[in-house]
Design a protein around this motif. Sequence first.
Motif, short mmCIF file in Angstrom:
data_model
loop_
_atom_site.label_atom_id
_atom_site.label_comp_id
_atom_site.label_asym_id
_atom_site.label_seq_id
_atom_site.Cartn_x
_atom_site.Cartn_y
_atom_site.Cartn_z
N HIS A 290 0.82 -1.21 0.00
CA HIS A 290 0.00 0.00 0.00
C HIS A 290 0.86 1.26 0.00
O HIS A 290 1.75 1.42 0.80
CB HIS A 290 -0.92 0.02 1.23
CG HIS A 290 -1.93 -1.09 1.22
ND1 HIS A 290 -2.86 -1.27 2.20
CD2 HIS A 290 -2.18 -2.07 0.31
CE1 HIS A 290 -3.63 -2.31 1.92
NE2 HIS A 290 -3.22 -2.82 0.78
N ASP A 291 0.57 2.13 -0.94
CA ASP A 291 1.15 3.48 -0.91
C ASP A 291 0.11 4.44 -1.50
O ASP A 291 -1.06 4.07 -1.62
CB ASP A 291 2.51 3.53 -1.64
CG ASP A 291 2.39 3.18 -3.13
OD1 ASP A 291 1.29 3.34 -3.71
OD2 ASP A 291 3.41 2.76 -3.73
N TYR B 262 -3.07 -0.20 -3.85
CA TYR B 262 -3.81 -0.82 -2.76
C TYR B 262 -4.07 -2.26 -3.17
O TYR B 262 -4.19 -2.57 -4.35
CB TYR B 262 -5.14 -0.08 -2.53
CG TYR B 262 -5.59 -0.11 -1.09
CD1 TYR B 262 -5.02 0.72 -0.15
CD2 TYR B 262 -6.59 -0.99 -0.68
CE1 TYR B 262 -5.43 0.70 1.17
CE2 TYR B 262 -7.01 -1.02 0.65
CZ TYR B 262 -6.42 -0.18 1.56
OH TYR B 262 -6.83 -0.21 2.87
N ASP C 108 -4.37 10.40 -2.43
CA ASP C 108 -3.88 9.17 -1.82
C ASP C 108 -5.00 8.14 -1.80
O ASP C 108 -6.05 8.36 -1.19
CB ASP C 108 -3.41 9.47 -0.38
CG ASP C 108 -2.60 8.33 0.21
OD1 ASP C 108 -2.97 7.16 -0.04
OD2 ASP C 108 -1.61 8.62 0.91
N ARG D 181 -5.31 5.46 -0.25
CA ARG D 181 -5.62 4.89 1.07
C ARG D 181 -6.76 5.64 1.75
O ARG D 181 -7.50 5.06 2.54
CB ARG D 181 -4.36 4.90 1.95
CG ARG D 181 -3.31 3.91 1.46
CD ARG D 181 -1.99 4.09 2.15
NE ARG D 181 -1.35 5.35 1.76
CZ ARG D 181 -0.06 5.62 1.96
NH1 ARG D 181 0.72 4.73 2.55
NH2 ARG D 181 0.44 6.78 1.59
N GLU E 137 -9.92 4.18 4.34
CA GLU E 137 -9.77 4.35 5.79
C GLU E 137 -11.11 4.66 6.45
O GLU E 137 -11.27 4.50 7.65
CB GLU E 137 -8.80 5.50 6.08
CG GLU E 137 -7.35 5.04 5.97
CD GLU E 137 -6.38 6.21 5.93
OE1 GLU E 137 -6.82 7.38 6.00
OE2 GLU E 137 -5.17 5.94 5.83
#
Length: 335
Positions: free
Chosen positions: A199-200, A204, A319, A321, A325
Motif C-alpha cells: 500500500h502506498d 492498494y 492518496d 488509502r 480508511e
Amino acid sequence: MLADLDAMELEALAELAVVSDDAGLEAFRVRWLGSNGRLREVMTGLKGVSKEEKPAVGKRLNEVKASIEGAFAVKREATTTMPKGPLVDVTEPGFPVGEGARHVLTQTIDEIVDVLGRMGFSVADGPELEDEWHNFNALNIPESHPARGPADNFFLGGQVAGKLLLRTQTSTVQIRAMESMKPPLKICAIGRVYRPDAHDATHYSMFHQVEGLFIDRKVSMVDLKTTLVQFAKAFFGPEAEIRLRPSFFPFTEPSAELDMKMKIMKNGKPEWKWIELGGCGMVDPNVFKAVGIDPEEWTGFAFGLGIERVAMRKYGIGDIRLLFENDARFLRQFA
Ligand code: DAH
C-alpha cells in the motif's frame, strides 16, 4: 339543599381537573372521599333534612357521590400511567442526527453505471473468488505468463492444482457473460479486484474496475473509440477527449492503452489533463474460441478501467488509502 349538592359536585370536579400528580390525588381523596371528608360530612347532615325532602336529596347525594368517585377513579388511572419525571417539551428542536451519505467511490460507480446504462450496456456480475480458467486461461493468458505467479496473485490455500484466487481483473466477467449468453451482447461489469501490492499513495491490494464488452457482427475499432469518446463526454463533460496508445493484452488484438483528458482539481482549481485509465482492444479470437463463439462470425471490443483512478482524479484525491480508511471527516467532503 339540592342546589348545594349541585354546587358541591361542580366544585369537586373542578378541583380534580387540576390535579396532576399522586400527591394532589391523595389530597383530593382525603378532602372529598375520606372518612372525615366533605361527602361524609354531607351524609351526616342528611339527618337534618325534612321527611318530604329526604328521598330526593338522598338520591341526588348518591348521584353526586358516584360522580365524584367515578371521576376520581378515571383521574387516578390517568395520573398513575403518566410518565414520571420532568415533562418533555416536544416542540424543542432536539439533537441533530448524523446523516449517512454515499461513499465517494460508490457515487463514482453509480455515475459510471448510469452513463453505460444509457449507452445500452446492461450490468453483468461474477464472483470475486475465481478459478484460473476465468481469470487466466480463457482470457488467453498462457500457463507460463509471469502475471500468473504467486507474487502477483492472492491464491487460496497454497499452490495446489485447480486453485482458486481472488480475481485480479473484472475481465473474468467477460468470460462468464460469454459462457452464459449468446451474442450479440453488450455488458458492463463493476467490482473489486485484488493484487498483492504494497500500500502506498497510488497502490492498494484491493481496488475496483469497470469492464465493458460488446459483441456483434462487424464490430470494429471505430465502435470502440466512438463508445469511449461518448462515455468520456457523458462522464466528464463535452470538452472531454480520449487517446488510444498501442499496447498489448493477451485477450485483445489489437490492444490499446486508454487515456482520458479529464477535468481534475488541482489546488482547488479545475485543470484538464491526460490520465491513463485502463486498457481496451478488439476481443482476441482465442478468447472467442475458449467460450465457443465463432470468431469468423462475431467480433467485439472490450475495455477495462480503474475506478479509483477516475474518482481520485475527478475529486482531487491524492492518496488511494484515504478511500478505504473510512474517516468520516474525509468522506463528508463528498457527501
Ligand atoms: N484487465 C486489464 C487489467 O486489469 C484491463 C483491460 C485491458 C481490460 C484491455 C480489457 C481490455 O477489457 O480489453 O489491466
